[in-house]
Design an enzyme around this catalytic site. Sequence first.
Site: not given
Lengths: 389, 389
Positions: B129, B171, B389
């Site tokens: 990602t 993690t 956003t």
Amino acid sequence: VVAVTGGSASAAAVFTDNLVQAAPVRLSRDHLAATGSGDGSGLASGVIVTSGCANAATGAAGDSDQLAVAQRLADRLGRPAEEMLVASTGLIGTRLPVAAVGGAVATLVPDGLAATDEAFAAVATAIMTTDSRSKIASLDVTLDGADGSRPGVRIAGLGKGVGMIHPRMATLIGIVLTDARVAPAALGSMLRDAVADTYNQISVDGDTSTNDTVFLLASGAADAPEIVPGTPAADTFQAGLAAVCRSLARQHAADGEGASTLITCRVTGAADRVDARAVARAVVSSSLFKAAVHGRDPNWGRIVMAAGNGRRPDGTQVRLEVDRLSVRVAGTEVFHGEPVPFDAAPVARAMDAAEVVIELDLGVGDGVGEAWGCDLTEAYVIENSAYST
Amino acid sequence: VVAVTGGSASAAAVFTDNLVQAAPVRLSRDHLAATGSGDGSGLASGVIVTSGCANAATGAAGDSDQLAVAQRLADRLGRPAEEMLVASTGLIGTRLPVAAVGGAVATLVPDGLAATDEAFAAVATAIMTTDSRSKIASLDVTLDGADGSRPGVRIAGLGKGVGMIHPRMATLIGIVLTDARVAPAALGSMLRDAVADTYNQISVDGDTSTNDTVFLLASGAADAPEIVPGTPAADTFQAGLAAVCRSLARQHAADGEGASTLITCRVTGAADRVDARAVARAVVSSSLFKAAVHGRDPNWGRIVMAAGNGRRPDGTQVRLEVDRLSVRVAGTEVFHGEPVPFDAAPVARAMDAAEVVIELDLGVGDGVGEAWGCDLTEAYVIENSAYST
């Protein structure tokens, strides 16, 4: 320098629980033990705060430097050295400039001492390091006396510190003064209660300092009856003390290094107060959420993530059931067991403010708590990438 | 997609301990419970990792979405749904695009499956990602068989994740595969041991994700004898597993969001391993020290401060006596009970590297531990101020 006139005051303190305790923390602790009964409260007639040098991790030399400073103040005030409280902030690992501090004490005491609001404000300004503004709060409290009298007392506090701030006992340096009359042990208990809800609930950067200290001195100068625990007067005083500490704590968080926005997190519906405080603290301490606030981004997933990382001081998990959890950002509900559809634009606009309030209801009990933090900005990184060099 | 050919493999997993657990974490946990004995290990024949959407805090709909994805993979592999493990990372609070994932599964399985190094590398790349590079580690291990044979097995791992990373169970997402033969329960124990010293010792930003997952699958395809706990072969395999996990963990920390420098902290002389790990973790997790590394500033006061904030997982204090503490920055001793005079310029130059090593000797025991983190940069703030956003 803060000096108590006309003898000594009841004094209480809360210190950092960092395992590396600065020389001023150790000396103040020793002095309160010498003048009190070993519970962190005792007597004080003078407080000296030095800034620019933390006097931490300085070995035995740091201890003798700090004692020399305290002795110099004691000599000028004509009081025992054990009644001197000391606090220092600044760079860790450098030595205190004892001669310079001693010279300043000679100049300030007694000729520079004044009992005015301006003098109080001058102390708040003098102890600033990376603070962008001074921090003061005061309140006049009217007590209900047992004899029907309604004496008034004043509680006034000041503080410094906007970095290396993270809750766990005390944070930063705070000095709260009152002219009320309170015995040392009662004062200590009142201070610990107030700190738990206020100073211990703020975080700037997750780092607990080696020097954190909050002092509370009660001079009795108001000539009001002694405040005794368990009485209405004690409750009123406790509420006033908490209000002053809360105001100061918020000022520290709002002025966090590089910060532009105060983040307030209010938690309701927790299993108890400890859980509520832990969740609120986890939210304001999340680097990712702090960065989102900086970007005016209502990224509530980071709030839910942070809440899920809440742990009580003993490392155990808080009670959090995600299907009961409700989250509001700047007044708008965004999550309630599952995502709540909302229009992001007006929420983002509401976040473009000096304070952003996040409300979480855990839906499992009636515990409430608050915590305060600040947004994470490029300015924080820049400021802290070049501090000692 | 990772598929096990020729039946099912022993499987073990370690998941996040965030109280808000993503749908894929819950489903994988359920599946291992269904195929195993309830200790977090069981059987698996397929793993599907989706990126871009965390499928966390998505309510009951998120659970059924995740199950639909697992079912689609199970159908294509012709295996039971309970043998499918799932992991997702990305934005919290958005829904999985089930139809699109299902379509991709139809394309990939079985025609796109391949047992090559290139296919393995392609999986590592596909799940990225915010990672700037893919993360792979592999090792060939020769075991000492009880019968004098020396069979070879391979351990290969891949992972993704460079933000919302902080130790406490697992993690990020990691998948480690081996062709050794190990029973599920033994595999689970070996994975937990390896994770404690590696994945759990890295921090990027102090935020523990809702989705963290490490899977370990043992197919037995090498046709080596089963590895039984307590034998020399088990010790050798454990060491190999730890080496692969350590390499992956370091890759995650080095690629931390916005980071330019890997910070390695080695602690020796601690009271025990738990203390050593806690202190190392505290140092690499300190925002202020991370910012100092970014500024190539040998500000060791922040290391001492951070070490003093070390706490064991149960919240109790580590044993740290500042007068016994020694600190080395990039090979230079800067503190030993008290400040050690040193020339800052060459140390700052030595810090201008891809990896900076900090060594602490606590001088109170023989516990050792390591942790890894990264510097805190303006780029981290910029990246995380504008993510959703």
